[in-house]
Design an enzyme around this catalytic site. Structure first.
Site, PDB file in Angstrom:
ATOM      1  N   CYS A  72      39.769 -16.468 -24.405  1.00 22.21           N
ATOM      2  CA  CYS A  72      40.681 -16.385 -23.032  1.00 22.21           C
ATOM      3  C   CYS A  72      39.990 -17.054 -21.826  1.00 22.21           C
ATOM      4  CB  CYS A  72      40.972 -14.971 -22.801  1.00 22.21           C
ATOM      5  SG  CYS A  72      42.019 -14.818 -21.353  1.00 22.21           S
ATOM      6  N   CYS A  83      40.675  -7.005 -21.890  1.00 20.60           N
ATOM      7  CA  CYS A  83      40.068  -7.194 -23.001  1.00 20.60           C
ATOM      8  C   CYS A  83      38.513  -6.851 -22.962  1.00 20.60           C
ATOM      9  CB  CYS A  83      40.145  -8.388 -23.713  1.00 20.60           C
ATOM     10  SG  CYS A  83      41.832  -8.660 -24.066  1.00 20.60           S
ATOM     11  N   GLN A 262      54.478   2.989 -29.505  1.00 25.12           N
ATOM     12  CA  GLN A 262      53.035   2.179 -29.833  1.00 25.12           C
ATOM     13  C   GLN A 262      53.354   0.607 -29.416  1.00 25.12           C
ATOM     14  OE1 GLN A 262      50.048   3.034 -30.873  1.00 25.12           O
ATOM     15  NE2 GLN A 262      50.372   4.990 -31.336  1.00 25.12           N
ATOM     16  N   GLU A 315      57.858  18.303 -27.215  1.00 26.59           N
ATOM     17  CA  GLU A 315      57.378  17.131 -26.098  1.00 26.59           C
ATOM     18  C   GLU A 315      57.646  17.724 -24.797  1.00 26.59           C
ATOM     19  OE1 GLU A 315      56.514  13.882 -24.348  1.00 26.59           O
ATOM     20  OE2 GLU A 315      56.138  14.016 -26.392  1.00 26.59           O
ATOM     21  N   CYS A 386      44.040   8.478 -30.578  1.00 26.02           N
ATOM     22  CA  CYS A 386      43.681   7.054 -29.863  1.00 26.02           C
ATOM     23  C   CYS A 386      42.383   7.064 -29.136  1.00 26.02           C
ATOM     24  CB  CYS A 386      44.853   6.751 -28.937  1.00 26.02           C
ATOM     25  SG  CYS A 386      44.977   7.926 -27.458  1.00 26.02           S
TER      26      CYS A 386
END
EC number: 2.1.1.-
Length: 433
Positions: A72, A83, A262, A315, A386
């Site tokens: 990149c 990133c 996701q 939730e 995560c």
């Protein structure tokens, strides 16, 4: 800031950087480096005498065999912060993520990989095994920031500054084909682009600067348009549907604007498969789906538990609850409750369950919630995480409550970044005696 040190790079640390020390013993968290390298590190954050400093590797003096030239053009010191590992081979990226998981398990839960039932590997998602030099275009949702000239770009690392870009290499084709980077977004703070995996649905969410008018949105593909209201921060429909349709495990899910799904196109199927393989649901089971979002795991469980089984989803997000109830309306024995897990669970009157799935936000479930779950005596618990640090901390709480990790699987659902997804399956420790 700005001081430079020639340092030897040590192990990887949680957060997309590696650890080094100056000759005086000052700890540096260094980005754009790899373990074993010798680099010139320039301080980007922190003051003399601080516990640690943040730095960028601005010159590689002795490179690792795992280093590649970042594909990149916007990667590198002072550039895009999206990133972390553009400069590392794909296999090395996964190995580094595995080292972070192992370190967090040991430090926060006192578990070795073997004790966690983990072979130490981080598996790539299906479709991400590409020829050398190719970058997986996986990100189905990209939040573009807009600079003062109306250019769309991405935020620089730990900064509000915008790096204007012409193309994001990890953006999914459905996002790239909208042509967000080619438009003038003057007056906008951000442009959130979403490309559904399970349909041709596309959506952009515009956040105007204070007092700015909404632009006429003309993109290269049909798209729904939403806006973030200045007054209440709510997301409101301007044009088209207020949701996109996603698909996983053979079922279609409505996901409203601002809702969670996701971002890797294979992530939902990958995680459902891992959770169901770990839980092995039986007909007639009573199951909980906690932090259930739009009902992904509740739907998968309901499909497998039969007419006598039951699922309760909890939730906190109002719109996500509305979507979950819509998505699972065909199941008479699925109920979705709104509120925080630790507050809703005691009100349900449930004293025992067979299975639990929890997929908490990055901060994890926490001690109080784990203690509540342990008291329900579930046969198996699937923890989807995560953040390895929050997972490891909570696994320690489960251990204190009499549960043992039977298996742990890790998936690279965020290539080029430091993020990693884990699925841990727990059972009562006494079961293994």
């Amino acid at each position: 800031m700005g001081e430079e040190y020639e340092v030897e790079i040590g192990p990887v640390a949680h957060g997309g950087h590696c650890i080094a020390r100056t000759s005086e013993g000052q700890v540096l968290f260094v980005r754009h480096a790899l373990p074993g390298e010798r680099v010139l590190a320039r301080v980007t954050e922190g003051e003399e005498g601080a516990r640690y400093l943040r730095a960028d590797a601005v010159e590689i003096l002795d490179a690792s065999k795992d280093r590649v030239e970042a594909p990149c053009p916007y990667a590198g010191p002072g550039r895009c912060g999206g990133c972390d590992w553009q400069h590392a081979k794909p296999g090395a990226q996964r190995r580094l993520k595995g080292e972070v998981i192992a370190e967090q398990l040991q430090r926060l839960a006192g578990l070795t990989p073997e004790e966690a039932g983990w072979d130490g590997t981080v598996m790539p998602a299906e479709g991400d095994k590409l020829p050398a030099g190719e970058v997986p275009a996986w990100r189905t949702r990209v939040q573009y920031a807009v600079d003062a000239d109306g250019n769309a770009g991405l935020r620089r690392h730990r900064s509000h500054e915008v790096e204007p870009i012409e193309h994001c290499m990890i953006a999914a084709p459905g996002v790239s084909e909208l042509g967000i980077e080619e438009r003038d977004w003057s007056g906008m703070e951000s442009v959130d682009a979403i490309a559904a995996t399970g349909s041709q649905d596309r959506m952009v969410i515009l956040e105007p600067r204070p007092g700015a008018r909404l632009p006429l949105v003309e993109l290269d593909k049909p798209v729904s348009v939403m806006r973030v209201e200045e007054k209440d921060g709510g997301i409101h429909r301007v044009h088209g549907r207020a949701f996109v349709r996603e698909r996983a495990d053979g079922r279609t899910y409505r996901v409203g604007s601002g809702g969670f799904w996701q971002v890797h196109p294979m992530a939902a199927d990958t995680l459902v498969k891992a959770v169901m393989q770990g839980l092995l649901p039986r007909k007639g089971d009573m199951a909980l789906d906690l932090y259930c979002g739009v009902g992904l795991f509740a739907g998968a469980l309901a499909d497998r538990l039969g007419d006598k089984g039951a699922v309760l989803g909890i939730e906190s997000g109002k719109r996500a609850v509305e979507d979950a109830r819509h998505n699972l309306a065909a199941f008479e024995r699925v109920r979705i409750e709104q509120g925080k897990v630790e507050a809703v669970l005691p009100r349900t009157g449930i004293t025992e369950v067979d299975l639990i799935v929890l997929d908490p936000p990055r901060a994890g479930a926490g001690k109080k919630t784990v203690e509540q779950l342990v008291s329900l005596g579930a046969r198996k618990i699937a923890y989807v995480a995560c953040d390895p640090a929050a997972l490891a901390r909570d696994l320690g709480y489960f251990r204190d409550g009499g549960y043992k990790v039977r298996t742990l699987r890790a998936f690279d659902l965020f290539p080029m970044t430091h993020h990693v997804e884990c699925v841990a399956i727990l059972e009562p420790a006494a079961k293994g005696l």
